[in-house]
Design an enzyme around this catalytic site. Structure first.
Site, PDB file in Angstrom:
ATOM      1  CE  LYS A 167      -2.094  -0.855   3.908  1.00 47.19           C
ATOM      2  NZ  LYS A 167      -1.431  -2.094   4.354  1.00 47.19           N
TER       3      LYS A 167
ATOM      4  NE  ARG B 144      -4.033  -1.183  10.140  1.00 47.67           N
ATOM      5  CZ  ARG B 144      -3.020  -0.624   9.480  1.00 47.67           C
ATOM      6  NH1 ARG B 144      -3.130   0.573   8.976  1.00 47.67           N
ATOM      7  NH2 ARG B 144      -1.907  -1.284   9.325  1.00 47.67           N
TER       8      ARG B 144
ATOM      9  NE  ARG C 116       7.369  -2.268   6.204  1.00 45.79           N
ATOM     10  CZ  ARG C 116       6.053  -2.194   6.336  1.00 45.79           C
ATOM     11  NH1 ARG C 116       5.299  -1.857   5.318  1.00 45.79           N
ATOM     12  NH2 ARG C 116       5.500  -2.490   7.487  1.00 45.79           N
TER      13      ARG C 116
ATOM     14  NE  ARG D 268       6.505   0.060  10.118  1.00 43.48           N
ATOM     15  CZ  ARG D 268       5.342  -0.029   9.499  1.00 43.48           C
ATOM     16  NH1 ARG D 268       5.178   0.576   8.342  1.00 43.48           N
ATOM     17  NH2 ARG D 268       4.345  -0.704  10.014  1.00 43.48           N
TER      18      ARG D 268
ATOM     19  NE  ARG E  14       2.523  -4.651  11.318  1.00 40.00           N
ATOM     20  CZ  ARG E  14       3.605  -4.575  10.537  1.00 40.00           C
ATOM     21  NH1 ARG E  14       4.758  -5.051  10.950  1.00 40.00           N
ATOM     22  NH2 ARG E  14       3.536  -4.021   9.366  1.00 40.00           N
TER      23      ARG E  14
HETATM   24  P1  ADP Z   1       1.185  -1.819   8.108  1.00 39.45           P
HETATM   25  O1  ADP Z   1       0.001  -1.636   7.227  1.00 39.45           O
HETATM   26  O2  ADP Z   1       2.403  -2.160   7.315  1.00 39.45           O
HETATM   27  O3  ADP Z   1       0.947  -2.758   9.234  1.00 39.45           O
HETATM   28  P2  ADP Z   1       1.085   0.965   9.039  1.00 39.45           P
HETATM   29  O4  ADP Z   1       2.278   1.810   8.929  1.00 39.45           O
HETATM   30  O5  ADP Z   1      -0.067   1.286   8.152  1.00 39.45           O
HETATM   31  O6  ADP Z   1       1.597  -0.509   8.831  1.00 39.45           O
HETATM   32  O7  ADP Z   1       0.542   0.941  10.554  1.00 39.45           O
HETATM   33  C1  ADP Z   1       1.387   0.629  11.622  1.00 39.45           C
HETATM   34  C2  ADP Z   1       0.575   0.550  12.914  1.00 39.45           C
HETATM   35  O8  ADP Z   1      -0.073   1.815  13.173  1.00 39.45           O
HETATM   36  C3  ADP Z   1      -0.555  -0.464  12.933  1.00 39.45           C
HETATM   37  O9  ADP Z   1      -0.128  -1.768  13.239  1.00 39.45           O
HETATM   38  C4  ADP Z   1      -1.478   0.144  14.017  1.00 39.45           C
HETATM   39  O10 ADP Z   1      -0.977  -0.095  15.300  1.00 39.45           O
HETATM   40  C5  ADP Z   1      -1.364   1.639  13.763  1.00 39.45           C
HETATM   41  N1  ADP Z   1      -2.398   2.105  12.802  1.00 39.45           N
HETATM   42  C6  ADP Z   1      -2.179   2.604  11.563  1.00 39.45           C
HETATM   43  N2  ADP Z   1      -3.348   2.906  10.962  1.00 39.45           N
HETATM   44  C7  ADP Z   1      -4.332   2.585  11.839  1.00 39.45           C
HETATM   45  C8  ADP Z   1      -5.758   2.639  11.807  1.00 39.45           C
HETATM   46  N3  ADP Z   1      -6.413   3.095  10.727  1.00 39.45           N
HETATM   47  N4  ADP Z   1      -6.444   2.223  12.885  1.00 39.45           N
HETATM   48  C9  ADP Z   1      -5.816   1.763  13.977  1.00 39.45           C
HETATM   49  N5  ADP Z   1      -4.477   1.671  14.077  1.00 39.45           N
HETATM   50  C10 ADP Z   1      -3.728   2.084  13.030  1.00 39.45           C
END
Ligand code: ADP
Length: 248
Positions: free
Chosen positions: A33, A108, A155, A189, A200
């Site tokens: 994404k 999400r 990553r 990360r 996750r």
């Molecule tokens: P990825 O999609 O690779 O897991 P992101 O960078 O999008 O990573 O998100 C990292 C973390 O940030 C998630 O695991 C969550 O803890 C938090 N997060 C990000 N976006 C949301 C969301 N829309 N709702 C709740 N938590 C979020």
């Protein structure tokens, strides 16, 4: 395809300035994404809104919100819906979102998706000149579990410019561990450790995957195979979906 194709500098296109409306990228962690969002941002000239990046920025700056979100993020749990929805509301109220924006990592949960529908309607978002699209287009990038694991463990991110690389795929930097664009040392990360990755992915299946049905039923979903090694080919598909799905 090869590394050289993925390392091309971003080129603005004649699509810059065209009303695109909201674009939602849906997909598991590691589905690509962020990579696709960065490329689409350059192409259409609309901002990328990554809730993960905004939250990480809060953590770096040590804000109250960052302190609250940190533990959940490092354990692979989702941050509370309200916190994230408020963050998105602030961001999409900025003038640079007027012709469109790409949401990467939001919504999400079904609650967040319902909130977004209500919010865009309440703000009369679609009464501004947005071409003919009345609803967000949702692009789901699908990738198999084992591929996701391989990508997430490889990553690396540039802490300065945010560019994403991958030590396990064709998106390697030209020099190992160094950003091609600004020479910064790349970082892994905290939530890209194997045990957190499993958590996750589990949470994705339980909480985010139901969104495919939510948007599918509203006929807003376009599914794209995100597993092919040719990142450019995926970008071409995503662009096509955005350009041709504009009257959904
Ligand atoms: P990825 O999609 O690779 O897991 P992101 O960078 O999008 O990573 O998100 C990292 C973390 O940030 C998630 O695991 C969550 O803890 C938090 N997060 C990000 N976006 C949301 C969301 N829309 N709702 C709740 N938590 C979020």
């Amino acid at each position: 395809m090869g590394t050289e194709m993925t390392q091309k500098p971003a080129v603005a296109s004649d699509k810059t300035g065209v009303a695109v409306g909201p674009v939602i990228l849906l997909g598991a962690p590691g589905a690509g994404k962020g990579t696709q969002a960065q490329r689409i941002t350059d192409y259409f000239g609309i901002p990328q809104i990554s809730t993960g990046d905004i939250l990480r920025d809060h953590i770096r700056r040590g804000t109250e919100l960052g302190l609250q979100a940190r533990a959940q993020m490092e354990q692979g749990q989702l941050v509370g819906d309200q916190v994230v929805c408020d963050m998105v509301a602030d961001r999409i109220a900025q003038p640079d979102c007027a012709i469109g924006f790409i949401l990467d990592g939001f919504p999400r949960t079904v609650k967040q998706a319902q909130w977004l529908d209500r919010h865009l309607a309440q703000k009369h978002y679609f009464e501004i000149d947005h071409g003919c699209r009345k609803q967000p287009i949702v692009i789901q990038l699908t990738v198999e579990y084992n591929d996701l694991l391989r990508r997430l463990t490889g990553r690396r991110t540039c802490p300065t410019c945010g560019r994403i690389y991958n030590a396990n795929t064709s998106q390697k930097p030209l020099v190992e561990g160094v950003c091609d664009l600004d020479g910064s040392a790349l970082v892994t990360r905290k939530d890209d450790r194997e045990e957190v990755i499993m958590e996750r992915l589990k949470n994705y299946e339980a909480q985010t995957l139901p969104l495919a049905d939510y948007y599918g039923m509203k006929k807003r979903l376009v599914e794209i195979d995100g597993s092919v090694a040719d990142v450019d080919a995926i970008t071409a598909e995503v662009r096509k979906a955005i350009e041709h799905g504009d009257c959904l």
